[in-house]
Design an enzyme around this catalytic site. Structure first.
Site, PDB file in Angstrom:
ATOM      1  N   LYS A  22      56.087   2.605  77.026  1.00 48.28           N
ATOM      2  CA  LYS A  22      54.756   2.032  76.755  1.00 48.28           C
ATOM      3  C   LYS A  22      54.492   1.940  75.254  1.00 48.28           C
ATOM      4  O   LYS A  22      54.057   0.907  74.759  1.00 48.28           O
ATOM      5  CB  LYS A  22      53.680   2.919  77.399  1.00 48.28           C
ATOM      6  N   ASN A  23      54.780   3.008  74.516  1.00 50.86           N
ATOM      7  CA  ASN A  23      54.418   3.028  73.102  1.00 50.86           C
ATOM      8  C   ASN A  23      55.360   2.205  72.233  1.00 50.86           C
ATOM      9  O   ASN A  23      55.131   2.055  71.025  1.00 50.86           O
ATOM     10  CB  ASN A  23      54.310   4.470  72.592  1.00 50.86           C
ATOM     11  N   CYS A 120      38.488   9.671  70.676  1.00 49.86           N
ATOM     12  CA  CYS A 120      38.799   9.698  72.109  1.00 49.86           C
ATOM     13  C   CYS A 120      38.981  11.142  72.538  1.00 49.86           C
ATOM     14  O   CYS A 120      38.751  12.060  71.749  1.00 49.86           O
ATOM     15  CB  CYS A 120      40.019   8.846  72.432  1.00 49.86           C
ATOM     16  N   ARG A 125      40.782  10.449  65.547  1.00 44.09           N
ATOM     17  CA  ARG A 125      41.759   9.369  65.400  1.00 44.09           C
ATOM     18  C   ARG A 125      41.275   8.204  64.527  1.00 44.09           C
ATOM     19  O   ARG A 125      41.151   7.069  64.985  1.00 44.09           O
ATOM     20  CB  ARG A 125      42.199   8.867  66.780  1.00 44.09           C
ATOM     21  N   ASP A 309      52.829  14.286  72.750  1.00 39.57           N
ATOM     22  CA  ASP A 309      52.646  13.672  74.075  1.00 39.57           C
ATOM     23  C   ASP A 309      53.315  14.473  75.192  1.00 39.57           C
ATOM     24  O   ASP A 309      53.184  14.110  76.365  1.00 39.57           O
ATOM     25  CB  ASP A 309      53.180  12.231  74.077  1.00 39.57           C
ATOM     26  N   ARG A 401      47.376   4.227  82.939  1.00 39.40           N
ATOM     27  CA  ARG A 401      47.544   3.538  81.658  1.00 39.40           C
ATOM     28  C   ARG A 401      48.981   3.615  81.174  1.00 39.40           C
ATOM     29  O   ARG A 401      49.430   2.745  80.440  1.00 39.40           O
ATOM     30  CB  ARG A 401      46.648   4.184  80.600  1.00 39.40           C
TER      31      ARG A 401
HETATM   32  N1  EPU Z   1      45.579   9.669  61.424  1.00 38.65           N
HETATM   33  C1  EPU Z   1      44.650   9.589  60.427  1.00 38.65           C
HETATM   34  N2  EPU Z   1      44.413   8.356  59.879  1.00 38.65           N
HETATM   35  C2  EPU Z   1      45.054   7.233  60.294  1.00 38.65           C
HETATM   36  C3  EPU Z   1      46.013   7.336  61.323  1.00 38.65           C
HETATM   37  C4  EPU Z   1      46.252   8.586  61.878  1.00 38.65           C
HETATM   38  O1  EPU Z   1      44.044  10.581  60.031  1.00 38.65           O
HETATM   39  O2  EPU Z   1      44.787   6.147  59.751  1.00 38.65           O
HETATM   40  C5  EPU Z   1      45.851  10.988  62.061  1.00 38.65           C
HETATM   41  C6  EPU Z   1      45.462  11.026  63.528  1.00 38.65           C
HETATM   42  O3  EPU Z   1      44.083  11.291  63.726  1.00 38.65           O
HETATM   43  C7  EPU Z   1      46.359  12.123  64.053  1.00 38.65           C
HETATM   44  C8  EPU Z   1      47.640  11.916  63.223  1.00 38.65           C
HETATM   45  O4  EPU Z   1      47.248  11.187  62.059  1.00 38.65           O
HETATM   46  O5  EPU Z   1      45.801  13.360  63.766  1.00 38.65           O
HETATM   47  C9  EPU Z   1      48.760  11.176  63.916  1.00 38.65           C
HETATM   48  O6  EPU Z   1      48.253  10.024  64.545  1.00 38.65           O
HETATM   49  P1  EPU Z   1      49.099   8.701  64.763  1.00 38.65           P
HETATM   50  O7  EPU Z   1      48.500   7.614  63.935  1.00 38.65           O
HETATM   51  O8  EPU Z   1      50.557   8.960  64.595  1.00 38.65           O
HETATM   52  O9  EPU Z   1      48.802   8.384  66.286  1.00 38.65           O
HETATM   53  P2  EPU Z   1      48.685   6.956  66.926  1.00 38.65           P
HETATM   54  O10 EPU Z   1      49.583   6.030  66.204  1.00 38.65           O
HETATM   55  O11 EPU Z   1      47.253   6.585  67.064  1.00 38.65           O
HETATM   56  C10 EPU Z   1      50.641   7.193  68.619  1.00 38.65           C
HETATM   57  C11 EPU Z   1      50.802   7.115  70.118  1.00 38.65           C
HETATM   58  C12 EPU Z   1      50.163   8.336  70.754  1.00 38.65           C
HETATM   59  C13 EPU Z   1      50.846   9.582  70.194  1.00 38.65           C
HETATM   60  C14 EPU Z   1      50.745   9.592  68.664  1.00 38.65           C
HETATM   61  C15 EPU Z   1      51.483  10.741  68.020  1.00 38.65           C
HETATM   62  C16 EPU Z   1      50.862   4.736  70.502  1.00 38.65           C
HETATM   63  C17 EPU Z   1      50.221   3.527  71.051  1.00 38.65           C
HETATM   64  N3  EPU Z   1      50.187   5.881  70.574  1.00 38.65           N
HETATM   65  O12 EPU Z   1      49.238   7.210  68.371  1.00 38.65           O
HETATM   66  O13 EPU Z   1      50.397   8.242  72.156  1.00 38.65           O
HETATM   67  O14 EPU Z   1      50.244  10.731  70.708  1.00 38.65           O
HETATM   68  O15 EPU Z   1      51.280   8.359  68.124  1.00 38.65           O
HETATM   69  O16 EPU Z   1      52.820  10.720  68.364  1.00 38.65           O
HETATM   70  O17 EPU Z   1      51.986   4.665  70.024  1.00 38.65           O
HETATM   71  C18 EPU Z   1      49.983   8.623  74.425  1.00 38.65           C
HETATM   72  O18 EPU Z   1      50.892   7.811  74.695  1.00 38.65           O
HETATM   73  O19 EPU Z   1      49.469   9.378  75.310  1.00 38.65           O
HETATM   74  C19 EPU Z   1      49.492   8.722  73.059  1.00 38.65           C
HETATM   75  C20 EPU Z   1      48.319   9.262  72.752  1.00 38.65           C
END
Ligand code: EPU
Length: 421
Positions: A22-23, A120, A125, A309, A401
């Site tokens: 998915k990701n 969320c 996030r 995850d 999802r």
């Molecule tokens: N963060 C910030 N600022 C930003 C971006 C991130 O502070 O601009 C922080 C976040 O709040 C968090 C950390 O950095 O504390 C890491 O977040 P990241 O951006 O890596 O998460 P994401 O890209 O929003 C993806 C996956 C998540 C998975 C995380 C971590 C997708 C669509 N989602 O989220 O997947 O947990 O990386 O590996 O790729 C799931 O599939 O259940 C899921 C939540």
């Protein structure tokens, strides 16, 4: 609202095939916006987030010819003519990953307007690092009425250092930089296999990306990207969930169509805990019953560390291990919502800030429980598989999802699980 009814107590046995990631699929679908030509993606998982993003692309003007029924699980996406650059609130609120259209729209159309995703169940996030990166590439960033606008006539390559490792942030910037003028270097980039998968598709479309899968990614901007055909990597979190399901039920489960290298952190943790996992070939692993299950501490980290995850699923496993395990959640500040439900089933867990202290082994008893997010749902399924009696898991729309037909896959392994509308 659908619920899952599970009767615990049976070791899982048999073979299960992993679906596409998915990701990975989400950024790959967003990347289709970068070209007027058709991109064909195969091995898409039939899960709701994928349909949500395809719906958003259609709102933007892309056409998607999908075939989820065939084994190929294909979507041919053509974004020849876009009619909008706005990702509306109604769609973004259902799926945060909608922000992945920002980079491609900005790079191709020179502007994008996306509803700001709120917090969320697992944390606040923010997307500040995405926006800071776009600014570095020369974009103007502003916000009003809950929307963020980014605009730039042509993006300019730049050096971008991420203060924190961000998966979708790296993906958004990588996509935007493919059409920027000159070279972009992303430092402290995420190294997840999903990043490498995206780079493979983008390079097949004509991008010039090097270093994906390492902390430094270099992108030479090109004038245009074209069509491509690409097969999505297997879902390492789904595979990891089945590993834990085998381990917690003391079962014997063969997990096919996976990439064992992507599962290293989980396999190593299981073997420390006394659960044998064998790699049968390049795409297959087997989890077998060990003589004992021993508590082991775990810390979530960006890849190649232990994935956040999988934290919730690992916590269920640790409730059945002998001893005390300290689980440290380093990525999200509020990802212990499943603890309350595990306590109701009889677990002994204390949360102290970013740490959960799990004391095992405790017998679990079936109960009515609520799923708070996608991975929490998987955690409750695992707990239910070893609980005494029946568990009813409510709010499984979270599960739908991201896990494809999980109850059918578990039934095939011998679990007593059914869906009730
Ligand atoms: N963060 C910030 N600022 C930003 C971006 C991130 O502070 O601009 C922080 C976040 O709040 C968090 C950390 O950095 O504390 C890491 O977040 P990241 O951006 O890596 O998460 P994401 O890209 O929003 C993806 C996956 C998540 C998975 C995380 C971590 C997708 C669509 N989602 O989220 O997947 O947990 O990386 O590996 O790729 C799931 O599939 O259940 C899921 C939540």
């Amino acid at each position: 609202m659908d619920k899952l009814i599970i009767s615990g107590g049976r070791p899982l046995e048999g073979r299960v095939e992993v679906s596409g990631a998915k990701n990975s699929a989400l950024p790959l679908i967003a990347a289709c916006l970068l070209t007027r030509d058709t991109v064909t993606l195969e091995n898409l998982p039939a899960v709701r987030d994928i349909r949500t993003l395809l719906g958003l692309l259609q709102v933007l003007g892309a056409e998607a010819d999908t075939d989820f029924s065939s084994p190929a699980r294909r979507a041919s996406i053509c974004a020849d003519r876009l009619k909008s650059v706005v990702a509306p609130y109604d769609l973004v609120k259902t799926m945060r990953a909608s922000v992945l259209v920002l980079g491609p729209l900005l790079a191709r159309e020179g502007k994008a307007r996306v509803s700001m995703p709120g917090g969320c169940a697992i944390g606040t996030r923010p997307i500040n690092l995405h926006l800071k990166g776009f600014e570095k590439l020369g974009a103007r960033v502003s916000s009003d009425h809950g929307y963020v606008d980014v605009a730039a006539p042509r993006l300019q390559g730049a050096e971008i250092y991420f203060d924190m490792v961000t998966v979708t942030g790296t993906e958004n910037l990588m996509m935007a930089a493919t059409l920027a003028e000159g070279q972009t270097v992303l430092r402290n980039a995420a190294q997840e296999p999903e990043i490498t998968d995206l780079a493979h598709l983008l390079n097949a479309m004509g991008a010039r990306i090097q270093g994906a899968g390492t902390p430094v990614i270099t992108i030479q901007g090109v004038e245009r990207l074209g069509g491509a055909r690409h097969r999505i990597i297997p879902d390492r979190i789904e595979a990891g969930t089945f590993l834990m399901a085998g381990a917690i039920t003391r079962g014997d489960v063969v997990i096919g169509r996976c990439v064992p290298a992507h599962l290293s952190a989980f396999i190593q943790k299981l073997s420390e805990a006394g659960v044998p996992v064998d790699q049968l070939d390049e795409t297959t692993v087997r989890v077998r019953p060990g003589s004992r299950l021993q508590a082991c501490d775990m810390i979530t980290q960006p890849y190649p560390g232990f994935a956040t995850d999988m934290q919730a699923q690992y916590m269920s496993l640790m409730t059945q291990a002998d001893g005390v395990a300290v689980l440290t959640e380093n990525i999200f500040e509020n990802r212990f919502m499943h603890v309350g439900e595990l306590l109701r089933m009889g677990a002994d867990i204390k949360v102290d800030g970013r740490q959960a202290i799990v004391r095992g082994k405790t017998p679990l008893a079936g109960a009515n429980v609520l799923a708070s997010d996608l991975r929490a749902s998987a955690c409750l399924i695992l707990a239910a598989l070893v609980a005494d009696g029946e568990t009813c898991i409510d709010r499984i729309y979270h599960l739908d999802r991201g896990y494809e037909r999980i109850e059918e896959k578990l039934q095939a392994l011998g679990a007593t699980i059914s869906r009730k509308a």
